[in-house]
Design a protein around this motif. Structure first.
Motif, short mmCIF file in Angstrom:
data_model
loop_
_atom_site.label_atom_id
_atom_site.label_comp_id
_atom_site.label_asym_id
_atom_site.label_seq_id
_atom_site.Cartn_x
_atom_site.Cartn_y
_atom_site.Cartn_z
N HIS A 6 -17.39 110.32 65.89
CA HIS A 6 -16.04 110.81 66.25
C HIS A 6 -15.29 109.48 66.77
CE1 HIS A 6 -18.13 114.66 66.35
NE2 HIS A 6 -19.15 114.03 67.40
N PHE A 7 -14.11 109.50 66.45
CA PHE A 7 -13.14 108.47 66.53
C PHE A 7 -12.04 108.89 67.51
CE2 PHE A 7 -15.01 107.85 62.62
CZ PHE A 7 -15.91 106.53 62.74
N ARG A 8 -12.38 109.16 68.98
CA ARG A 8 -11.64 109.63 69.90
C ARG A 8 -10.63 108.34 70.26
NH1 ARG A 8 -12.00 108.70 74.83
NH2 ARG A 8 -14.56 108.38 74.86
N PRO A 9 -9.14 108.76 70.23
CA PRO A 9 -8.18 107.90 70.37
C PRO A 9 -8.56 107.42 72.08
CG PRO A 9 -7.14 109.78 69.59
CD PRO A 9 -8.66 110.21 69.89
N MET A 10 -8.29 106.09 72.17
CA MET A 10 -8.73 105.56 73.60
C MET A 10 -7.49 105.77 74.41
SD MET A 10 -9.98 101.36 74.22
CE MET A 10 -8.37 100.74 74.88
N PRO A 48 2.69 100.01 69.34
CA PRO A 48 2.77 101.16 68.26
C PRO A 48 1.85 100.86 66.79
CG PRO A 48 4.88 100.29 68.62
CD PRO A 48 3.98 99.52 69.49
N ALA A 49 1.92 99.59 66.72
CA ALA A 49 1.17 99.37 65.26
C ALA A 49 -0.32 99.06 65.31
CB ALA A 49 1.70 97.74 64.75
N MET A 50 -0.76 99.49 66.65
CA MET A 50 -2.30 99.29 66.87
C MET A 50 -2.84 100.78 67.37
SD MET A 50 -5.28 97.40 67.39
CE MET A 50 -4.71 95.70 67.79
N ASP A 51 -3.90 101.23 66.50
CA ASP A 51 -4.57 102.40 66.92
C ASP A 51 -6.05 102.13 67.38
OD1 ASP A 51 -2.60 103.97 65.99
OD2 ASP A 51 -3.45 103.96 63.86
N GLN A 52 -6.35 102.43 68.49
CA GLN A 52 -7.56 102.29 69.30
C GLN A 52 -8.37 103.49 69.33
OE1 GLN A 52 -5.33 100.23 72.42
NE2 GLN A 52 -6.60 98.50 72.33
N PHE A 53 -9.69 103.36 69.17
CA PHE A 53 -10.65 104.50 69.47
C PHE A 53 -11.66 104.00 69.89
CE2 PHE A 53 -8.09 104.68 65.46
CZ PHE A 53 -7.43 105.92 65.73
N ILE A 54 -12.35 105.08 70.82
CA ILE A 54 -13.82 104.92 71.29
C ILE A 54 -14.77 105.58 70.13
CG2 ILE A 54 -15.40 105.61 73.06
CD1 ILE A 54 -13.56 103.61 74.07
N VAL A 55 -15.77 105.06 69.65
CA VAL A 55 -16.66 105.67 68.75
C VAL A 55 -17.68 106.37 69.33
CG1 VAL A 55 -17.99 105.22 66.79
CG2 VAL A 55 -16.01 103.54 67.22
N ALA A 56 -18.03 107.64 69.03
CA ALA A 56 -19.12 108.35 69.62
C ALA A 56 -19.90 109.23 68.80
CB ALA A 56 -18.26 109.32 70.70
N ASP A 61 -20.89 107.93 73.88
CA ASP A 61 -19.84 106.82 73.37
C ASP A 61 -20.82 105.59 73.07
OD1 ASP A 61 -17.73 108.60 74.12
OD2 ASP A 61 -17.25 107.38 75.61
N LEU A 62 -20.43 104.99 71.97
CA LEU A 62 -21.23 104.06 71.74
C LEU A 62 -20.32 102.49 71.34
CD1 LEU A 62 -21.66 103.20 68.09
CD2 LEU A 62 -22.15 105.52 68.76
N GLY A 63 -19.19 102.64 71.17
CA GLY A 63 -18.54 101.47 70.72
C GLY A 63 -16.84 101.63 70.58
N TYR A 64 -16.21 100.69 70.15
CA TYR A 64 -14.88 100.50 70.25
C TYR A 64 -14.30 100.04 68.76
CZ TYR A 64 -10.38 98.01 70.86
OH TYR A 64 -9.05 97.78 70.71
N ILE A 65 -13.42 100.76 68.13
CA ILE A 65 -12.62 100.10 66.96
C ILE A 65 -11.30 100.07 67.04
CG2 ILE A 65 -12.69 102.35 65.92
CD1 ILE A 65 -13.48 100.93 63.38
N GLN A 66 -10.64 99.24 66.54
CA GLN A 66 -9.32 99.09 66.57
C GLN A 66 -8.89 98.89 65.23
OE1 GLN A 66 -8.43 95.55 69.20
NE2 GLN A 66 -8.65 94.27 67.52
N CYS A 67 -7.64 99.69 64.75
CA CYS A 67 -7.29 99.51 63.27
C CYS A 67 -5.70 99.45 63.54
CB CYS A 67 -7.30 100.89 62.96
SG CYS A 67 -7.06 101.11 61.21
#
Length: 161
Positions: A6-10, A48-56, A61-67
């Motif tokens: 799951h990629f939950r918005p940070m 606005p140009a950066m989407d950040q997520f907590i990976v679970a 929760d196990l990590g972080y990803i930015q797009c």
């Protein structure tokens, strides 16, 4: 290894966990100074140009990803198709390292972004980070050559729709 991510918005509520993860030796090795990285990550919450997520997984929760929108940053990645997204990530939970999560979550995230219309996903691991390079390759990314970034030399890797 869990099969579903799951990629939950940070949100600001996640920042304490991000700070803890950034201070761990396995994250510091490739992300650098924890205080500097925390300032950058937390500062991007309203970008606005950066989407950040907590990976679970279903369990934790196990990590972080930015797009990010590649055209919003002077990335040094050369000409890329309009709509290309860049990604950076880390697995924060030490007990989740070296268990196949990296390539699996990268593939799941990239599949989703490509399905949403991104023509290409790019990333730029340190060429010496063999674990990351392998994970991206297993997730379908191709090596596209070395690039110079503000953080030093990197290996540009791409995955097309």
């Amino acid at each position: 290894m869990a099969g579903s991510y799951h990629f939950r918005p940070m949100t600001p509520a996640d920042l304490a966990q991000i700070r803890r993860w950034l201070a761990l030796p396995h994250v510091q090795e490739w992300w650098g100074d924890p205080a500097e990285q925390y300032a950058l990550v937390s500062g991007d919450l309203d970008e606005p140009a950066m989407d950040q997520f907590i990976v679970a997984t279903d369990a934790s929760d196990l990590g972080y990803i930015q797009c990010y929108d590649l055209t919003a940053w002077n990335s040094g990645f050369g000409d890329q198709p309009v709509g290309t997204r860049g990604i950076d990530l880390f697995i924060g939970a030490p007990d989740m390292i070296a268990r196949g999560h990296g390539s699996a979550l990268i593939r799941a995230f990239a599949d989703d972004r490509l399905a949403q219309g991104a023509p290409r996903i790019v990333t730029d691991p340190d060429p010496a980070n063999a674990r990351a390079v392998r994970a991206y390759a297993k997730a379908g990314f191709q090596k596209a050559g070395r690039v110079d970034t503000p953080d030093g030399p990197a290996l540009l890797m791409v995955r097309d729709a």
